[in-house]
Design a protein around this motif. Structure first.
Motif, PDB file in Angstrom:
ATOM      1  N   UNK A  50       0.831  -1.202   0.000  1.00 32.92           N
ATOM      2  CA  UNK A  50       0.000   0.000   0.000  1.00 32.92           C
ATOM      3  C   UNK A  50       0.868   1.254   0.000  1.00 32.92           C
ATOM      4  N   UNK A  51       2.000   1.187   0.730  1.00 36.03           N
ATOM      5  CA  UNK A  51       2.895   2.343   0.729  1.00 36.03           C
ATOM      6  C   UNK A  51       3.475   2.577  -0.653  1.00 36.03           C
ATOM      7  N   UNK A  52       3.787   1.492  -1.348  1.00 32.70           N
ATOM      8  CA  UNK A  52       4.292   1.624  -2.719  1.00 32.70           C
ATOM      9  C   UNK A  52       3.215   2.200  -3.637  1.00 32.70           C
ATOM     10  N   UNK A  53       1.982   1.705  -3.479  1.00 30.30           N
ATOM     11  CA  UNK A  53       0.875   2.207  -4.298  1.00 30.30           C
ATOM     12  C   UNK A  53       0.620   3.681  -4.019  1.00 30.30           C
ATOM     13  N   UNK A  54       0.678   4.050  -2.734  1.00 35.85           N
ATOM     14  CA  UNK A  54       0.483   5.433  -2.340  1.00 35.85           C
ATOM     15  C   UNK A  54       1.535   6.327  -3.001  1.00 35.85           C
ATOM     16  N   UNK A  55       2.787   5.899  -2.989  1.00 31.55           N
ATOM     17  CA  UNK A  55       3.838   6.700  -3.625  1.00 31.55           C
ATOM     18  C   UNK A  55       3.643   6.765  -5.130  1.00 31.55           C
ATOM     19  N   UNK A  56       3.167   5.669  -5.734  1.00 32.32           N
ATOM     20  CA  UNK A  56       2.961   5.640  -7.189  1.00 32.32           C
ATOM     21  C   UNK A  56       1.869   6.635  -7.605  1.00 32.32           C
ATOM     22  N   UNK A  57       0.743   6.597  -6.863  1.00 28.56           N
ATOM     23  CA  UNK A  57      -0.379   7.501  -7.194  1.00 28.56           C
ATOM     24  C   UNK A  57       0.010   8.953  -6.982  1.00 28.56           C
ATOM     25  N   UNK A  58       0.673   9.189  -5.826  1.00 32.13           N
ATOM     26  CA  UNK A  58       1.055  10.564  -5.509  1.00 32.13           C
ATOM     27  C   UNK A  58       2.052  11.098  -6.536  1.00 32.13           C
ATOM     28  N   UNK A  59       3.012  10.256  -6.934  1.00 33.37           N
ATOM     29  CA  UNK A  59       4.000  10.713  -7.924  1.00 33.37           C
ATOM     30  C   UNK A  59       3.326  10.930  -9.275  1.00 33.37           C
ATOM     31  N   UNK A  60       2.230  10.184  -9.527  1.00 36.41           N
ATOM     32  CA  UNK A  60       1.511  10.374 -10.796  1.00 36.41           C
ATOM     33  C   UNK A  60       0.900  11.767 -10.909  1.00 36.41           C
ATOM     34  N   UNK A  61       0.373  12.291  -9.779  1.00 34.11           N
ATOM     35  CA  UNK A  61      -0.182  13.647  -9.801  1.00 34.11           C
ATOM     36  C   UNK A  61       0.891  14.677 -10.156  1.00 34.11           C
ATOM     37  N   UNK A  62       2.090  14.488  -9.676  1.00 33.61           N
ATOM     38  CA  UNK A  62       3.159  15.458  -9.946  1.00 33.61           C
ATOM     39  C   UNK A  62       3.867  15.179 -11.273  1.00 33.61           C
ATOM     40  N   UNK A  63       3.684  13.988 -11.794  1.00 30.45           N
ATOM     41  CA  UNK A  63       4.311  13.679 -13.080  1.00 30.45           C
ATOM     42  C   UNK A  63       3.695  14.470 -14.235  1.00 30.45           C
ATOM     43  N   UNK A  64       2.431  14.881 -14.080  1.00 31.05           N
ATOM     44  CA  UNK A  64       1.777  15.625 -15.182  1.00 31.05           C
ATOM     45  C   UNK A  64       2.287  17.060 -15.269  1.00 31.05           C
ATOM     46  N   UNK A  65       2.900  17.551 -14.161  1.00 31.15           N
ATOM     47  CA  UNK A  65       3.315  18.961 -14.136  1.00 31.15           C
ATOM     48  C   UNK A  65       4.364  19.243 -15.212  1.00 31.15           C
ATOM     49  N   UNK A  66       5.491  18.523 -15.323  1.00 30.59           N
ATOM     50  CA  UNK A  66       6.469  18.855 -16.372  1.00 30.59           C
ATOM     51  C   UNK A  66       5.934  18.588 -17.784  1.00 30.59           C
ATOM     52  N   UNK A  67       5.099  17.573 -17.929  1.00 29.67           N
ATOM     53  CA  UNK A  67       4.558  17.273 -19.265  1.00 29.67           C
ATOM     54  C   UNK A  67       3.701  18.435 -19.755  1.00 29.67           C
ATOM     55  N   UNK A  68       2.833  18.933 -18.874  1.00 29.64           N
ATOM     56  CA  UNK A  68       1.969  20.058 -19.240  1.00 29.64           C
ATOM     57  C   UNK A  68       2.797  21.301 -19.537  1.00 29.64           C
ATOM     58  N   UNK A  69       3.798  21.543 -18.703  1.00 27.40           N
ATOM     59  CA  UNK A  69       4.602  22.766 -18.890  1.00 27.40           C
ATOM     60  C   UNK A  69       5.350  22.723 -20.216  1.00 27.40           C
TER      61      UNK A  69
END
Length: 830
Positions: free
Chosen positions: A140-159
């Motif tokens: 669950x901790x791994x899944x939590x980090x994966x989901x959370x990192x996914x939200x921030x992964x869109x930031x450089x792509x959008x920029x």
């Protein structure tokens, strides 16, 4: 084993953490606890695999490690939430200029919802901290980090997709910070950290591709290098975290084991644990301690260790109390402090070891230590010490103990400056007779009785010891020489009374030599030497008496030692001479034999008579080689002089007692070619005083070789007649002292006449020694003496050829000889 030695396993584990977090693989199977039961839990490789969630330890420990990993992240949750809020605000303000509000709002709501969920989970964990966690919790901790990192992964792509310079710059900064910060925050769970880093790194690569600029390759290199550094750091941090946790778990396990052993130790061992408070009163008294002290629990808890040490009223125990009080006063660790304790009226001895105990503030709270009952060991040690210092047969002190006591006494006398100390050396007389006639048990009984008499006599006066065999020593303080001499006489007198052993009485006697400690420069060795010199002189003077040391004795001993040294040198360099003294036939006046004489011409002292240096040779152990040398010289010289019918050689008692005598004589005769029929051995009756049953056998063996045996100095001893009956001789020699009385005392002439008649009746030849005057010659011929020797017939000469002719008046004109032509013809048969 170092972790670097398994680099391939390390890379494989990191790769699996990126692709399939939490899933085991074949290489990790080797480290399962069942298959590696003998492997230490602190193994670096095992700790590394454990950090990545692999089941390489028992399940309970693995759950505790997972809980600790998750708890470590939870402790940083407030900082994570705060950093995410700040980053969200910064991105919102920057992206509102080029990103539609609906997209931005949806992203912000998602971030806010996720942060809210994280906050609630953190608050719940704080209310009830987890101590164990399953592998699902780690996933669950791994899944939590994966989901959370996914939200921030869109930031450089959008920029990068928008092409807005401010957005690209801000997105790059935030993404780099989130990649590094998030990776280090999640480092205790490397799978979660790798998933976080992987999501942001991939998103950053996609952004660089979208940017379609050839100038972005430096950003790619920087991004990759940062990512590798973070991955390596996370792997190392995770490994260190797991290693430390395993080490703490191992220490905890050992602590439990030690506690278990201590409980077992308290219950079964002969030692026990003791604890005190800051005032010294006992705490947590065990049953073993109660049993050892012989006291009730309430009574013991009211006491201190010092109080127990005071319970035994004994000198050694009192001195131990001071040692214990000093150790407790300085509040330092101590060990091997021995105290005496009265336990129900019995003397017991404890050995203590302890260390001070301090609380968290560093204040002294008491002592904790171990106590051992060493009473039996102490008794055994005392017995060993007693045996080491006392004679096992008589129970009095032995030589080692006596010398130590004497050293102490001499040091004390030197300090006081008096001369009262007196040392006695005592030898028993005729002790060997008891052993030889009644056996060693009788001799041991005699020694015990002697020691008992000496102990009574020495009570309160002297120290007494047995040096060994029949040698004793005493040391005491006497106010005057008269008192010291009187005690020595008492030692002699007390041994003159018969000793009852079994059904027999034995009279032995003792000889005593003693000396006073007058010279402060004297050592104990000097004192022993002087007493020994006095003892030697007392024995030399006839035994059975006491003699005090005098400096004149030391001078004599020194001269004797000098003579002994000179004699050794003279013998080694053949400075001794062998002379031949003629022996004349009383009927014909012809030289028929000769006596071999050893002469020593000292370069300083002049000629030293045999009566002086022969005893020295016997005492120094030179008589055997010297006697063999004389025999060889005499036989070699006489072999070249056939005119001599025989040659007489003296044998000392020491030579005669040599078990190899007959063999050595045979060797000399073979070497020189001298016929044994021409050899005569002269022995004195002192030989038979040392007879242990072998004298008769030796005489028979020598006579069987053809050698003649003469009894020398006949008439000067006490048992000559009995020797004539007991042993077989060929000749007897009348001592010079009787020859000297011819013409002076009529009884002397009567004795010579009786001896000659007796010898002839036994078939023995008679030789008279010391003939120096003509009237002695005439008288001896008239009495029937067979042969004569003395200066009247010439001085001894080194060459036997020179003594074969004597120049005296014609024997035909003298008194006729009445000696039988063959004395053996007169041997009486009875």
């Amino acid at each position: 084993m170092r972790l670097s030695s398994n680099w391939n396993l390390v890379l494989q584990t990191i790769c699996m953490a990126f692709l399939k977090p939490g899933q085991s693989f074949q290489a990790a199977q080797r480290y399962r606890p069942v298959e590696q039961a003998g492997k230490k839990e602190s193994d670096p490789t095992r700790a590394f695999l454990l950090a990545f969630g692999h089941p390489v330890v028992d399940d309970v420990l693995a759950r505790r490690v997972r809980a600790a990993q998750i708890a470590s992240i939870a402790r940083l949750t407030p900082f994570i939430i705060f950093a995410n809020i700040v980053n969200t605000i910064v991105i919102t303000l920057t992206f509102r200029d080029f990103l539609p509000a609906s997209y931005l709002t949806a992203w912000v709501i998602s971030i806010a919802a996720f942060l809210t969920y994280t906050t609630l989970k953190w608050l719940k964990a704080n209310r009830s901290p987890i101590e164990i966690a399953s592998r699902g919790a780690l996933n669950k901790a791994v899944l939590h980090a994966t989901v959370f990192s996914g939200f921030w992964a869109v930031v450089p792509i959008v920029a990068f997709a928008s092409g807005n310079a401010d957005g690209i710059w801000m997105a790059s900064c935030v993404t780099t910070g989130m990649l590094c910060g998030g990776g280090f925050t999640l480092a205790t769970v490397p799978q979660a950290a790798f998933r976080w880093v992987a999501m942001l790194y991939v998103a950053s690569l996609v952004s660089l591709v979208i940017g379609q600029s050839t100038d972005l390759w430096p950003l790619f290199l920087l991004l990759t290098s940062y990512t590798l550094v973070v991955v390596g750091s996370v792997a190392s941090a995770g490994w260190l975290f797991a290693s430390h946790f395993l080490a703490e778990a191992e220490l905890e396990q050992r602590g439990e084991l030690i506690a278990l052993l201590l409980n077992e130790f308290e219950e079964k061992a002969s030692d026990w644990i003791w604890e005190t408070d800051s005032k010294g009163h006992f705490l947590h008294v065990s049953d073993r301690f109660l049993h050892a002290s012989g006291r009730a629990r309430a009574e013991l808890e009211a006491l201190r260790m010092v109080d127990l040490a005071y319970s035994l009223d004994e000198s050694d125990a009192r001195s131990a109390v001071a040692t214990l009080e000093t150790a407790l006063k300085v509040q330092k660790s101590f060990r091997d402090v021995v105290i005496g304790v009265d336990v129900n009226g019995e003397e017991r001895w404890w050995s203590l070891a302890a260390r001070p105990v301090y609380d968290d503030r560093g204040s002294f709270t008491g002592y904790r230590g171990v106590a051992s009952d060493i009473t039996e060991a102490r008794r055994a040690s005392a017995l060993v010490s007693h045996l080491a210092e006392h004679d096992s047969l008589t129970g009095i002190g032995n030589r080692s103990w006596f010398l130590k006591q004497a050293e102490t006494a001499m040091e004390g006398q030197s300090q006081f400056g008096d001369d009262l100390l007196t040392l006695y050396l005592i030898d028993l007389d005729n002790f060997k007779v008891v052993n030889d006639t009644s056996g060693h048990p009788a001799g041991d009984d005699l020694l015990r009785q002697v020691a008992s008499r000496f102990t009574v006599l020495s009570e309160g006066k002297t120290l007494l010891a047995r040096f060994g065999g029949d040698e004793f020593a005493a040391l005491g303080r006497f106010d005057s020489d008269e008192a010291a001499t009187a005690f020595a006489e008492e030692l002699v007198n007390v041994t003159r009374k018969p000793f009852r052993i079994g059904r027999r009485d034995f009279a032995i006697g003792a000889t005593v030599g003693f000396t006073r400690f007058r010279d402060s420069r004297d050592t104990l060795d000097d004192l022993m030497r002087k007493a020994d010199i006095a003892l030697y002189k007392a024995k030399e003077g006839g035994r059975g008496r006491a003699l005090a040391f005098e400096h004149e004795m030391e001078r004599e001993v020194r001269e004797r030692r000098e003579l002994e040294s000179d004699l050794r040198e003279a013998f080694e360099y053949e400075k001794l001479n062998v002379d031949f003294q003629p022996i004349v036939d009383a009927r014909s006046g012809q030289v028929v034999s000769s006596e071999v004489l050893v002469r020593w011409l000292h370069p300083v002292r002049g000629e030293i008579p045999p009566d002086t240096f022969i005893p020295i040779a016997e005492h120094a152990g030179l008589i055997l080689p010297l006697g063999n040398w004389v025999l060889k010289k005499a036989c070699a010289a006489a072999a070249r002089c056939p005119e001599l019918e025989s040659v007489a050689v003296n044998l000392s008692p020491v030579q005669f007692m040599d078990p190899n005598l007959v063999e050595q004589v045979c060797a000399v005769l073979d070497e020189t070619g001298f016929p044994p029929e021409r050899l005569v051995f002269e022995i004195t009756e002192s030989v038979f005083l040392r007879d242990f049953g072998s004298a008769s056998t030796k005489l028979e063996r020598l006579r069987d070789l053809g050698i003649s045996i003469a009894l020398d100095d006949f008439g000067t001893g006490y048992s000559s007649l009995s020797y004539l009956r007991q042993y077989k001789f060929d000749k007897i020699k009348i001592d010079k002292s009787f020859v000297d009385e011819i013409g002076e005392r009529s009884d002397g002439l009567a004795i010579i006449s009786a001896v000659i008649a007796l010898a002839h009746n036994l078939g023995l030849e008679v030789t008279a020694e010391g003939v120096e005057r003509q009237f002695q010659v005439d008288a001896l011929r008239t009495l029937g003496c067979d042969t004569m020797q003395g200066y009247y017939f010439g001085r001894p000469d080194a060459n036997p050829m020179n003594i074969t002719q004597i120049r005296k008046e014609d024997w035909e004109d003298r008194s006729p000889s009445t000696a039988p032509k063959n004395p053996s013809d007169l041997r009486s048969v009875s």
